[in-house]
Write a protein that holds these residues in place. Sequence first.
Motif, mmCIF file in Angstrom:
data_model
loop_
_atom_site.group_PDB
_atom_site.id
_atom_site.type_symbol
_atom_site.label_atom_id
_atom_site.label_comp_id
_atom_site.label_asym_id
_atom_site.label_seq_id
_atom_site.Cartn_x
_atom_site.Cartn_y
_atom_site.Cartn_z
ATOM 1 N N GLY A 102 -5.828 3.035 -4.434
ATOM 2 C CA GLY A 102 -5.255 3.798 -3.339
ATOM 3 C C GLY A 102 -5.801 5.210 -3.295
ATOM 4 O O GLY A 102 -6.021 5.839 -4.333
ATOM 5 N N PHE A 103 -6.020 5.720 -2.091
ATOM 6 C CA PHE A 103 -6.632 7.042 -1.925
ATOM 7 C C PHE A 103 -5.892 7.828 -0.851
ATOM 8 O O PHE A 103 -5.542 7.293 0.202
ATOM 9 C CB PHE A 103 -8.108 6.897 -1.534
ATOM 10 N N SER A 104 -5.620 9.105 -1.141
ATOM 11 C CA SER A 104 -5.003 10.010 -0.162
ATOM 12 C C SER A 104 -5.797 11.307 -0.112
ATOM 13 O O SER A 104 -6.245 11.816 -1.157
ATOM 14 C CB SER A 104 -3.553 10.335 -0.543
ATOM 15 N N LYS A 155 8.256 8.373 0.329
ATOM 16 C CA LYS A 155 7.197 8.884 -0.544
ATOM 17 C C LYS A 155 6.141 9.651 0.254
ATOM 18 O O LYS A 155 5.787 9.258 1.372
ATOM 19 C CB LYS A 155 6.541 7.737 -1.309
ATOM 20 N N PRO A 212 2.146 11.646 0.314
ATOM 21 C CA PRO A 212 0.778 11.187 0.028
ATOM 22 C C PRO A 212 0.373 11.284 -1.437
ATOM 23 O O PRO A 212 -0.647 10.721 -1.831
ATOM 24 C CB PRO A 212 -0.086 12.100 0.904
ATOM 25 N N ASN A 234 -0.297 7.907 -4.813
ATOM 26 C CA ASN A 234 -1.506 7.111 -4.717
ATOM 27 C C ASN A 234 -2.270 7.246 -6.015
ATOM 28 O O ASN A 234 -1.897 8.037 -6.893
ATOM 29 C CB ASN A 234 -2.364 7.547 -3.525
ATOM 30 N N ASN A 235 -3.361 6.475 -6.155
ATOM 31 C CA ASN A 235 -4.128 6.515 -7.398
ATOM 32 C C ASN A 235 -5.071 7.705 -7.463
ATOM 33 O O ASN A 235 -5.175 8.373 -8.493
ATOM 34 C CB ASN A 235 -4.927 5.219 -7.570
ATOM 35 N N ILE A 286 -6.180 11.287 -5.501
ATOM 36 C CA ILE A 286 -5.760 12.272 -4.517
ATOM 37 C C ILE A 286 -6.861 13.314 -4.350
ATOM 38 O O ILE A 286 -7.297 13.930 -5.334
ATOM 39 C CB ILE A 286 -4.458 12.986 -4.949
#
Length: 351
Positions: free
Chosen positions: A100-102, A132, A134, A137-138, A140
């Motif tokens: 996951g990416f934000s 939740k 941003p 996530n995994n 950031i």
Amino acid sequence: MEELNPIEGQTSIEHTPTPEVIQEETTQDLKFTNRLDLSELQTNVQKMKAEIGKVIVGQTDMVDMLLASLLAKGHSLIEGVPGVAKTITAKLMAKSLSVGFSRIQFTPDLMPSDILGTSVFNLKSTEFEFKKGPIFNNMILIDEINRAPAKTQAALFEVMEEQQITIDGNYYKLESPFMVLATQNPIEQEGTYRLPEAQLDRFLFKIDVGYPNLEEEIEILMREHNLQDGVKTDAVTPFLTAEQIIKYQALVTQVLVEEHLLKYIADLIVATRNNQFLYLGASPRASIAILKASKAFAAMTGRDFVTPEDIKRAAIPVLHHRVIVAPEREMEGITSSDVIKQIIENVEIPR
């Protein structure tokens, strides 16, 4: 020793191998293997470099440190003037991972709840529900981290150190792997809020990104010219899963560090506290950061043990944002990197 060969009626000479020949043959038969199987890790690190290299020209040191930061469960602060591929490198690294990416663009009006999340009243259940933000996530990417005010910057303290956040008395744990990549522009100071030392200390590395050389600049122009209507990031495909990253991070912690090298790290840190050019020396967190980073650098090269070169390679990006140059020395143009290089040269390397 000479003996008669009764079949052929001739004499034959039996040679006894010399000790030198025996030693040479024994050495050739020896095969040294690592305690840890780092072949898969090393292969995938090279593959990630190749994926990022499809778009980014040069900047090999930055890519190496970002990968080391990921393997060491650390965070990285990337500093450089606009246009030197800080943000796109971080995005490409995230895109090569199936995680996951934000991306969060820090601005002066950004509030902590915009990052962490907030409690919203649910009319159906007549209860507050946590939505939740941003940060959950995994990976950031925080663009222009020094644009947000201190209150918003402080919201990152707990999550970067403990991988959890506390809101309304409730604890929320973030999933692994978790990594923060932040960028900032060192030139423009208007409308910015300088990161406090406690915030800087949360970053494993501070990576200074410079300009490309002439050959790299030409290559950048050639690629841009040939790209035409294409999208740069489309060339990179994700291939590394979250489970693989967690596995590699566990392998890195098992890399061997001899006791005399632990003393070498401690000697470097203590030298920063007694240096006349420094107003503030490095803390124990810095020595732990060098230990973790040197293990990651060793694993990336396929070694299951740390060498003094790994420690020296980690020292500058780990230390130069954790020490403060004395004001009178800073006026003379001396930087923290200059002082750290001098310390590395003066501290005796263990053999």
